[in-house]
Design an enzyme around this catalytic site. Structure first.
Site, short mmCIF file in Angstrom:
data_model
loop_
_atom_site.label_atom_id
_atom_site.label_comp_id
_atom_site.label_asym_id
_atom_site.label_seq_id
_atom_site.Cartn_x
_atom_site.Cartn_y
_atom_site.Cartn_z
N HIS A 50 -4.63 10.99 -5.28
CA HIS A 50 -4.44 12.21 -4.49
C HIS A 50 -5.34 13.34 -4.98
O HIS A 50 -5.01 14.51 -4.81
CB HIS A 50 -2.96 12.63 -4.48
CG HIS A 50 -2.09 11.57 -3.85
ND1 HIS A 50 -2.08 11.35 -2.49
CD2 HIS A 50 -1.27 10.66 -4.41
CE1 HIS A 50 -1.25 10.34 -2.23
NE2 HIS A 50 -0.76 9.90 -3.38
N THR A 51 -6.43 12.97 -5.60
CA THR A 51 -7.43 13.98 -6.00
C THR A 51 -8.58 14.02 -5.01
O THR A 51 -9.25 15.04 -4.91
CB THR A 51 -7.99 13.67 -7.40
OG1 THR A 51 -8.30 12.28 -7.46
CG2 THR A 51 -6.99 14.01 -8.49
N GLY A 132 -0.66 -3.22 3.67
CA GLY A 132 0.38 -2.25 3.35
C GLY A 132 0.73 -2.24 1.87
O GLY A 132 1.79 -1.79 1.46
N SER A 136 -5.99 -0.65 0.19
CA SER A 136 -7.03 -0.18 1.09
C SER A 136 -7.54 -1.23 2.07
O SER A 136 -8.75 -1.40 2.28
CB SER A 136 -8.19 0.35 0.23
OG SER A 136 -9.11 0.99 1.03
N GLU A 170 -11.09 6.80 10.48
CA GLU A 170 -9.70 6.86 10.02
C GLU A 170 -9.15 8.29 10.13
O GLU A 170 -8.04 8.51 10.59
CB GLU A 170 -9.61 6.35 8.57
CG GLU A 170 -8.19 6.21 8.09
CD GLU A 170 -7.98 5.16 7.01
OE1 GLU A 170 -6.86 5.04 6.53
OE2 GLU A 170 -8.94 4.45 6.64
N ASP A 182 -11.61 5.46 -0.52
CA ASP A 182 -11.52 4.04 -0.17
C ASP A 182 -12.79 3.54 0.51
O ASP A 182 -13.30 2.46 0.22
CB ASP A 182 -10.31 3.80 0.75
CG ASP A 182 -9.01 4.27 0.11
OD1 ASP A 182 -9.01 4.56 -1.09
OD2 ASP A 182 -7.99 4.36 0.84
#
Ligand code: GLA
Length: 395
Positions: A50-51, A132, A136, A170, A182
Protein backbone atom coordinates in the site's frame (compact mmCIF):
# COMPACT_ATOMS: atom_id res chain seq x y z
CA UNK A 1 -10.25 -10.74 -9.06
CA UNK A 2 -10.87 -11.68 -12.65
CA UNK A 3 -12.07 -14.98 -13.96
CA UNK A 4 -13.77 -16.52 -10.93
CA UNK A 5 -16.55 -18.83 -11.98
CA UNK A 6 -18.67 -21.56 -10.52
CA UNK A 7 -17.78 -24.02 -13.32
CA UNK A 8 -14.05 -24.24 -12.89
CA UNK A 9 -12.20 -26.72 -15.07
CA UNK A 10 -8.94 -28.18 -13.80
CA UNK A 11 -6.90 -26.43 -16.52
CA UNK A 12 -4.60 -24.82 -14.01
CA UNK A 13 -3.89 -28.08 -12.22
CA UNK A 14 -2.11 -29.76 -15.12
CA UNK A 15 1.65 -29.74 -15.60
CA UNK A 16 1.32 -28.23 -19.08
CA UNK A 17 2.70 -24.71 -19.46
CA UNK A 18 0.09 -21.93 -19.61
CA UNK A 19 1.24 -21.13 -23.18
CA UNK A 20 0.56 -24.71 -24.28
CA UNK A 21 -2.77 -24.72 -22.47
CA UNK A 22 -3.83 -21.39 -24.01
CA UNK A 23 -2.87 -22.69 -27.46
CA UNK A 24 -4.77 -25.95 -27.13
CA UNK A 25 -7.77 -24.11 -25.65
CA UNK A 26 -7.66 -21.70 -28.60
CA UNK A 27 -7.55 -24.49 -31.15
CA UNK A 28 -10.41 -26.43 -29.59
CA UNK A 29 -12.57 -23.30 -29.11
CA UNK A 30 -12.01 -21.48 -32.40
CA UNK A 31 -11.19 -24.40 -34.76
CA UNK A 32 -8.01 -22.73 -35.98
CA UNK A 33 -4.54 -22.03 -34.60
CA UNK A 34 -3.51 -18.80 -32.87
CA UNK A 35 -0.91 -16.61 -34.60
CA UNK A 36 0.60 -14.99 -31.49
CA UNK A 37 1.00 -15.87 -27.82
CA UNK A 38 2.47 -14.05 -24.85
CA UNK A 39 2.72 -14.68 -21.12
CA UNK A 40 3.35 -12.65 -17.98
CA UNK A 41 4.05 -13.68 -14.37
CA UNK A 42 2.15 -13.15 -11.16
CA UNK A 43 4.11 -11.56 -8.33
CA UNK A 44 4.73 -11.89 -4.66
CA UNK A 45 5.45 -8.59 -2.99
CA UNK A 46 8.32 -9.04 -0.55
CA UNK A 47 7.56 -5.73 1.17
CA UNK A 48 6.18 -2.25 0.40
CA UNK A 49 2.43 -2.78 0.80
CA UNK A 50 0.00 0.00 0.00
CA UNK A 51 2.92 2.32 -0.66
CA UNK A 52 2.74 2.33 -4.47
CA UNK A 53 -0.30 4.63 -4.62
CA UNK A 54 1.22 6.83 -1.92
CA UNK A 55 4.46 7.62 -3.74
CA UNK A 56 6.54 5.10 -1.79
CA UNK A 57 8.85 2.22 -2.72
CA UNK A 58 7.94 -1.46 -3.30
CA UNK A 59 10.00 -4.66 -3.56
CA UNK A 60 8.07 -7.25 -5.59
CA UNK A 61 9.30 -10.54 -7.10
CA UNK A 62 7.89 -12.24 -10.22
CA UNK A 63 6.78 -15.82 -9.44
CA UNK A 64 7.29 -18.84 -11.71
CA UNK A 65 3.57 -19.12 -12.33
CA UNK A 66 2.19 -17.23 -15.31
CA UNK A 67 -0.84 -16.32 -17.36
CA UNK A 68 -0.65 -16.92 -21.10
CA UNK A 69 -2.75 -15.44 -23.86
CA UNK A 70 -3.03 -16.84 -27.40
CA UNK A 71 -4.74 -14.81 -30.11
CA UNK A 72 -5.51 -14.44 -33.79
CA UNK A 73 -6.94 -11.49 -35.73
CA UNK A 74 -10.69 -11.87 -36.44
CA UNK A 75 -13.77 -9.92 -37.51
CA UNK A 76 -15.10 -9.92 -33.94
CA UNK A 77 -13.89 -9.88 -30.33
CA UNK A 78 -14.29 -13.26 -28.64
CA UNK A 79 -12.57 -14.49 -25.47
CA UNK A 80 -12.33 -17.79 -23.66
CA UNK A 81 -10.65 -18.60 -20.35
CA UNK A 82 -9.30 -21.98 -19.26
CA UNK A 83 -11.45 -21.76 -16.14
CA UNK A 84 -14.72 -21.76 -18.14
CA UNK A 85 -16.46 -23.57 -20.99
CA UNK A 86 -17.97 -20.59 -22.66
CA UNK A 87 -16.72 -18.31 -25.48
CA UNK A 88 -17.70 -14.70 -24.68
CA UNK A 89 -18.45 -12.59 -27.74
CA UNK A 90 -17.82 -9.01 -26.62
CA UNK A 91 -18.76 -5.52 -27.75
CA UNK A 92 -15.73 -3.45 -26.72
CA UNK A 93 -17.79 -0.25 -26.46
CA UNK A 94 -20.62 -1.73 -24.37
CA UNK A 95 -20.75 -1.09 -20.60
CA UNK A 96 -18.42 -3.27 -18.51
CA UNK A 97 -19.92 -6.59 -17.35
CA UNK A 98 -18.16 -6.89 -13.96
CA UNK A 99 -16.44 -10.07 -15.14
CA UNK A 100 -12.88 -11.12 -16.03
CA UNK A 101 -13.56 -10.10 -19.63
CA UNK A 102 -13.56 -6.43 -18.47
CA UNK A 103 -9.79 -6.60 -17.98
CA UNK A 104 -9.31 -7.59 -21.63
CA UNK A 105 -11.83 -5.00 -22.81
CA UNK A 106 -9.89 -2.39 -20.81
CA UNK A 107 -6.64 -3.40 -22.50
CA UNK A 108 -8.24 -3.24 -25.96
CA UNK A 109 -9.61 0.25 -25.28
CA UNK A 110 -6.23 1.48 -24.04
CA UNK A 111 -4.39 -0.09 -27.00
CA UNK A 112 -6.86 1.57 -29.36
CA UNK A 113 -5.95 4.97 -27.99
CA UNK A 114 -2.32 4.19 -28.94
CA UNK A 115 -3.39 2.79 -32.35
CA UNK A 116 -1.88 -0.48 -31.21
CA UNK A 117 -4.99 -2.73 -31.23
CA UNK A 118 -6.01 -5.07 -34.03
CA UNK A 119 -9.54 -4.45 -35.45
CA UNK A 120 -10.78 -7.61 -33.75
CA UNK A 121 -9.39 -10.85 -32.32
CA UNK A 122 -10.21 -14.22 -30.91
CA UNK A 123 -8.29 -14.83 -27.71
CA UNK A 124 -7.80 -17.63 -25.19
CA UNK A 125 -6.14 -17.46 -21.82
CA UNK A 126 -4.80 -19.99 -19.37
CA UNK A 127 -3.02 -19.61 -16.07
CA UNK A 128 -1.38 -21.64 -13.36
CA UNK A 129 -1.65 -18.75 -10.90
CA UNK A 130 -4.12 -19.08 -8.06
CA UNK A 131 -6.89 -16.49 -8.54
CA UNK A 132 -7.88 -14.08 -5.79
CA UNK A 133 -4.76 -15.03 -3.81
CA UNK A 134 -3.10 -11.61 -3.81
CA UNK A 135 -0.53 -12.74 -6.37
CA UNK A 136 -1.59 -10.33 -9.07
CA UNK A 137 -3.39 -12.56 -11.51
CA UNK A 138 -5.04 -9.43 -12.95
CA UNK A 139 -1.77 -7.71 -13.91
CA UNK A 140 -0.46 -10.99 -15.36
CA UNK A 141 -3.61 -11.06 -17.49
CA UNK A 142 -3.55 -7.42 -18.60
CA UNK A 143 0.20 -7.31 -19.34
CA UNK A 144 0.12 -10.61 -21.29
CA UNK A 145 -2.97 -9.43 -23.21
CA UNK A 146 -1.39 -6.06 -24.02
CA UNK A 147 1.70 -7.83 -25.34
CA UNK A 148 -0.22 -10.38 -27.45
CA UNK A 149 -2.73 -7.93 -28.94
CA UNK A 150 -0.15 -5.24 -29.73
CA UNK A 151 1.96 -7.87 -31.53
CA UNK A 152 -1.15 -8.84 -33.47
CA UNK A 153 -1.50 -5.19 -34.50
CA UNK A 154 2.14 -5.23 -35.69
CA UNK A 155 3.41 -2.99 -32.84
CA UNK A 156 6.28 -3.68 -30.45
CA UNK A 157 5.47 -1.78 -27.29
CA UNK A 158 8.25 -1.18 -24.74
CA UNK A 159 7.95 -2.67 -21.25
CA UNK A 160 7.11 0.84 -19.97
CA UNK A 161 4.31 1.21 -22.55
CA UNK A 162 2.90 -2.22 -21.59
CA UNK A 163 2.85 -1.13 -17.94
CA UNK A 164 0.92 2.01 -18.82
CA UNK A 165 -1.66 0.17 -20.97
CA UNK A 166 -2.19 -2.49 -18.29
CA UNK A 167 -2.36 0.05 -15.45
CA UNK A 168 -4.83 2.28 -17.29
CA UNK A 169 -6.97 -0.75 -18.17
CA UNK A 170 -7.29 -1.71 -14.51
CA UNK A 171 -7.45 1.77 -12.99
CA UNK A 172 -9.51 3.71 -15.53
CA UNK A 173 -11.52 0.98 -17.25
CA UNK A 174 -12.16 -1.60 -14.51
CA UNK A 175 -12.01 1.09 -11.77
CA UNK A 176 -9.74 -0.75 -9.32
CA UNK A 177 -7.73 2.04 -7.66
CA UNK A 178 -4.46 0.13 -7.80
CA UNK A 179 -0.96 1.58 -8.03
CA UNK A 180 1.61 0.55 -10.64
CA UNK A 181 3.50 -2.14 -8.71
CA UNK A 182 1.89 -5.23 -10.23
CA UNK A 183 2.07 -4.15 -13.87
CA UNK A 184 5.65 -2.94 -13.39
CA UNK A 185 6.98 -6.23 -12.02
CA UNK A 186 4.98 -8.24 -14.61
CA UNK A 187 6.64 -6.24 -17.41
CA UNK A 188 10.15 -5.57 -16.03
CA UNK A 189 11.06 -8.60 -13.88
CA UNK A 190 14.48 -10.18 -14.40
CA UNK A 191 15.07 -13.81 -13.35
CA UNK A 192 16.92 -14.19 -10.06
CA UNK A 193 16.08 -10.69 -8.80
CA UNK A 194 13.51 -8.81 -6.79
CA UNK A 195 12.74 -5.36 -8.21
CA UNK A 196 13.10 -2.27 -6.07
CA UNK A 197 10.69 0.26 -7.60
CA UNK A 198 10.57 3.80 -6.27
CA UNK A 199 7.13 4.86 -7.42
CA UNK A 200 7.73 8.60 -6.96
CA UNK A 201 10.78 8.79 -9.25
CA UNK A 202 10.00 5.72 -11.37
CA UNK A 203 13.48 4.34 -10.55
CA UNK A 204 13.83 0.57 -11.01
CA UNK A 205 16.69 -1.39 -9.42
CA UNK A 206 16.99 -5.19 -9.55
CA UNK A 207 18.15 -6.69 -6.24
CA UNK A 208 19.51 -10.27 -6.46
CA UNK A 209 17.31 -12.84 -4.72
CA UNK A 210 19.11 -16.17 -5.05
CA UNK A 211 16.95 -18.44 -2.88
CA UNK A 212 13.36 -19.61 -2.81
CA UNK A 213 10.33 -17.92 -1.35
CA UNK A 214 7.46 -19.94 0.04
CA UNK A 215 3.84 -19.02 -0.54
CA UNK A 216 1.22 -20.16 1.96
CA UNK A 217 -2.28 -19.50 0.66
CA UNK A 218 -4.86 -18.59 3.30
CA UNK A 219 -7.60 -20.00 1.07
CA UNK A 220 -9.59 -16.82 1.67
CA UNK A 221 -10.24 -15.20 -1.68
CA UNK A 222 -10.40 -11.44 -2.06
CA UNK A 223 -12.22 -9.36 -4.65
CA UNK A 224 -10.70 -5.97 -5.29
CA UNK A 225 -13.20 -4.46 -7.68
CA UNK A 226 -14.95 -1.65 -5.82
CA UNK A 227 -13.87 -3.03 -2.44
CA UNK A 228 -11.58 -2.34 0.49
CA UNK A 229 -8.59 -1.28 -1.62
CA UNK A 230 -10.61 1.60 -3.09
CA UNK A 231 -11.75 2.55 0.42
CA UNK A 232 -8.17 2.65 1.76
CA UNK A 233 -7.11 4.71 -1.21
CA UNK A 234 -9.86 7.25 -0.43
CA UNK A 235 -8.69 7.41 3.19
CA UNK A 236 -5.11 8.07 2.03
CA UNK A 237 -6.30 10.87 -0.27
CA UNK A 238 -8.27 12.42 2.57
CA UNK A 239 -5.25 12.14 4.88
CA UNK A 240 -3.03 13.80 2.27
CA UNK A 241 -5.46 16.73 2.04
CA UNK A 242 -5.28 17.16 5.87
CA UNK A 243 -1.47 16.91 5.86
CA UNK A 244 -1.25 19.61 3.20
CA UNK A 245 -2.87 22.07 5.61
CA UNK A 246 0.36 22.08 7.66
CA UNK A 247 2.70 20.93 4.87
CA UNK A 248 1.60 22.85 1.77
CA UNK A 249 3.24 21.38 -1.28
CA UNK A 250 3.45 17.85 0.16
CA UNK A 251 3.39 15.63 -2.95
CA UNK A 252 2.36 12.35 -1.36
CA UNK A 253 2.17 10.59 2.00
CA UNK A 254 5.41 8.66 1.55
CA UNK A 255 7.32 11.97 1.66
CA UNK A 256 6.52 12.25 5.36
CA UNK A 257 9.22 10.90 7.64
CA UNK A 258 9.22 8.89 10.86
CA UNK A 259 9.92 12.16 12.71
CA UNK A 260 6.58 13.53 11.45
CA UNK A 261 4.55 10.76 13.10
CA UNK A 262 3.91 12.61 16.43
CA UNK A 263 2.64 15.64 14.47
CA UNK A 264 0.43 13.39 12.33
CA UNK A 265 -0.99 11.86 15.50
CA UNK A 266 -1.81 15.33 16.85
CA UNK A 267 -3.34 16.80 13.71
CA UNK A 268 -5.23 14.11 11.80
CA UNK A 269 -8.72 12.76 12.56
CA UNK A 270 -8.09 9.61 14.66
CA UNK A 271 -9.27 7.02 12.08
CA UNK A 272 -6.77 8.35 9.50
CA UNK A 273 -3.74 8.34 11.82
CA UNK A 274 -2.91 4.62 11.63
CA UNK A 275 -3.30 4.60 7.83
CA UNK A 276 -0.67 7.33 7.47
CA UNK A 277 1.54 5.74 10.14
CA UNK A 278 1.54 2.52 8.09
CA UNK A 279 2.55 4.33 4.89
CA UNK A 280 5.37 6.21 6.64
CA UNK A 281 6.79 3.23 8.54
CA UNK A 282 6.36 0.87 5.55
CA UNK A 283 8.27 3.29 3.32
CA UNK A 284 11.19 3.26 5.78
CA UNK A 285 11.00 -0.54 6.15
CA UNK A 286 10.99 -1.10 2.40
CA UNK A 287 14.14 0.96 1.86
CA UNK A 288 15.89 -0.90 4.69
CA UNK A 289 14.63 -4.24 3.33
CA UNK A 290 16.11 -3.56 -0.12
CA UNK A 291 19.46 -2.72 1.53
CA UNK A 292 19.29 -5.84 3.72
CA UNK A 293 18.52 -8.07 0.72
CA UNK A 294 21.33 -6.49 -1.31
CA UNK A 295 23.70 -7.20 1.61
CA UNK A 296 22.44 -10.79 1.94
CA UNK A 297 21.24 -10.02 5.48
CA UNK A 298 18.19 -12.29 5.61
CA UNK A 299 17.82 -11.97 9.38
CA UNK A 300 17.22 -8.22 9.12
CA UNK A 301 15.03 -8.69 6.05
CA UNK A 302 12.92 -11.27 7.90
CA UNK A 303 12.47 -8.99 10.89
CA UNK A 304 11.29 -6.20 8.60
CA UNK A 305 8.75 -8.55 6.97
CA UNK A 306 7.28 -9.39 10.37
CA UNK A 307 7.16 -5.72 11.39
CA UNK A 308 5.47 -4.97 8.06
CA UNK A 309 2.83 -7.61 8.73
CA UNK A 310 2.18 -6.19 12.19
CA UNK A 311 1.72 -2.74 10.67
CA UNK A 312 -0.78 -4.13 8.16
CA UNK A 313 -2.64 -5.83 11.00
CA UNK A 314 -2.71 -3.01 13.53
CA UNK A 315 -2.54 0.15 11.38
CA UNK A 316 -3.78 -0.61 7.87
CA UNK A 317 -6.26 -3.26 9.05
CA UNK A 318 -5.88 -5.29 5.87
CA UNK A 319 -4.88 -8.67 7.32
CA UNK A 320 -7.10 -11.58 8.25
CA UNK A 321 -6.76 -13.98 11.22
CA UNK A 322 -5.69 -16.85 8.94
CA UNK A 323 -2.70 -14.79 7.76
CA UNK A 324 -1.85 -13.66 11.30
CA UNK A 325 -1.70 -17.30 12.37
CA UNK A 326 0.55 -18.29 9.46
CA UNK A 327 2.98 -15.44 10.21
CA UNK A 328 3.10 -16.26 13.94
CA UNK A 329 3.62 -19.95 13.20
CA UNK A 330 6.37 -19.23 10.64
CA UNK A 331 8.28 -17.12 13.17
CA UNK A 332 7.77 -19.65 15.94
CA UNK A 333 9.19 -22.47 13.81
CA UNK A 334 12.30 -20.60 12.75
CA UNK A 335 11.54 -18.68 9.54
CA UNK A 336 13.49 -15.44 9.04
CA UNK A 337 10.15 -13.73 8.57
CA UNK A 338 6.74 -13.78 6.87
CA UNK A 339 4.00 -11.37 5.95
CA UNK A 340 0.70 -11.15 4.14
CA UNK A 341 1.49 -10.18 0.55
CA UNK A 342 -0.61 -8.16 -1.89
CA UNK A 343 -3.64 -6.02 -1.18
CA UNK A 344 -4.88 -8.16 1.73
CA UNK A 345 -8.37 -9.00 3.06
CA UNK A 346 -7.52 -12.57 2.02
CA UNK A 347 -4.75 -13.90 -0.18
CA UNK A 348 -1.41 -15.46 0.65
CA UNK A 349 1.53 -15.15 3.05
CA UNK A 350 5.13 -15.00 1.81
CA UNK A 351 7.58 -16.92 4.01
CA UNK A 352 11.34 -16.36 4.00
CA UNK A 353 13.07 -19.31 5.65
CA UNK A 354 16.59 -20.75 5.90
CA UNK A 355 17.01 -23.12 2.92
CA UNK A 356 18.05 -26.12 5.04
CA UNK A 357 14.94 -25.90 7.24
CA UNK A 358 12.31 -24.49 4.89
CA UNK A 359 10.46 -27.74 4.15
CA UNK A 360 10.12 -28.50 7.87
CA UNK A 361 9.00 -24.98 8.72
CA UNK A 362 6.32 -25.01 6.02
CA UNK A 363 5.09 -28.41 7.23
CA UNK A 364 4.81 -27.04 10.80
CA UNK A 365 2.85 -24.03 9.53
CA UNK A 366 0.50 -26.41 7.73
CA UNK A 367 -0.06 -28.43 10.86
CA UNK A 368 -0.71 -25.33 13.04
CA UNK A 369 -3.16 -24.05 10.41
CA UNK A 370 -4.90 -27.43 10.20
CA UNK A 371 -5.35 -27.52 13.97
CA UNK A 372 -7.02 -24.10 13.98
CA UNK A 373 -9.01 -24.19 10.71
CA UNK A 374 -9.45 -27.95 10.09
CA UNK A 375 -7.99 -27.72 6.58
CA UNK A 376 -4.49 -27.73 5.10
CA UNK A 377 -3.35 -24.54 3.38
CA UNK A 378 -1.99 -24.80 -0.15
CA UNK A 379 1.77 -24.14 -0.09
CA UNK A 380 4.35 -23.85 -2.85
CA UNK A 381 7.71 -22.25 -3.48
CA UNK A 382 9.13 -20.11 -6.22
CA UNK A 383 12.33 -18.51 -7.40
CA UNK A 384 12.39 -14.99 -8.81
CA UNK A 385 11.25 -15.35 -12.41
CA UNK A 386 11.17 -13.33 -15.63
CA UNK A 387 8.68 -10.72 -16.86
CA UNK A 388 6.39 -10.62 -19.90
CA UNK A 389 7.55 -12.43 -23.01
CA UNK A 390 6.38 -13.46 -26.43
CA UNK A 391 5.81 -17.21 -26.55
CA UNK A 392 6.45 -19.36 -29.56
CA UNK A 393 3.23 -21.15 -30.43
CA UNK A 394 3.71 -24.71 -29.24
CA UNK A 395 3.10 -27.39 -31.93
C1 GLA B 1 -2.92 -4.37 -5.12
C2 GLA B 1 -2.67 -3.23 -6.12
C3 GLA B 1 -1.22 -2.76 -6.03
C4 GLA B 1 -0.85 -2.40 -4.59
C5 GLA B 1 -1.22 -3.55 -3.65
C6 GLA B 1 -1.02 -3.17 -2.21
O1 GLA B 1 -2.17 -5.49 -5.48
O2 GLA B 1 -2.92 -3.68 -7.42
O3 GLA B 1 -1.02 -1.66 -6.89
O4 GLA B 1 -1.48 -1.19 -4.22
O5 GLA B 1 -2.58 -3.94 -3.81
O6 GLA B 1 0.33 -2.98 -1.94
Amino acid sequence: MPHSTSREKPFNLTRMSPARLATSLFTSSFATRPTVAASAPGRVNLIGEHTDYNGGPVLPVAVERRTAVAARAAQRWAFISGTEDEVHQIDIDAPMRRAWTDYIVGVVRELRSLRAAPPGAELSLATNLPLGAGLSSSAALTVATAKALSLLAGKRLSAAALVEVAFRAEYHQVAVRCGRMDQTIAAHAAPGSALFFDTSSGMLRPVPLPGRLWIVETGVSHRLTGGSLNERRRECEEALAFCREWRPGLGHLAQLSLGDVPEIERRLPPPLVPRVRHVVTETARTRSAADALAAGDLITLGRLLVEGHESLRADYESTIPEADLIVASAVEHGAFGARLTGAGWGGAVVVLAPAEREARIVAEIGSDFQKRYQRMPVTWSTRASRGVRRETIPQ
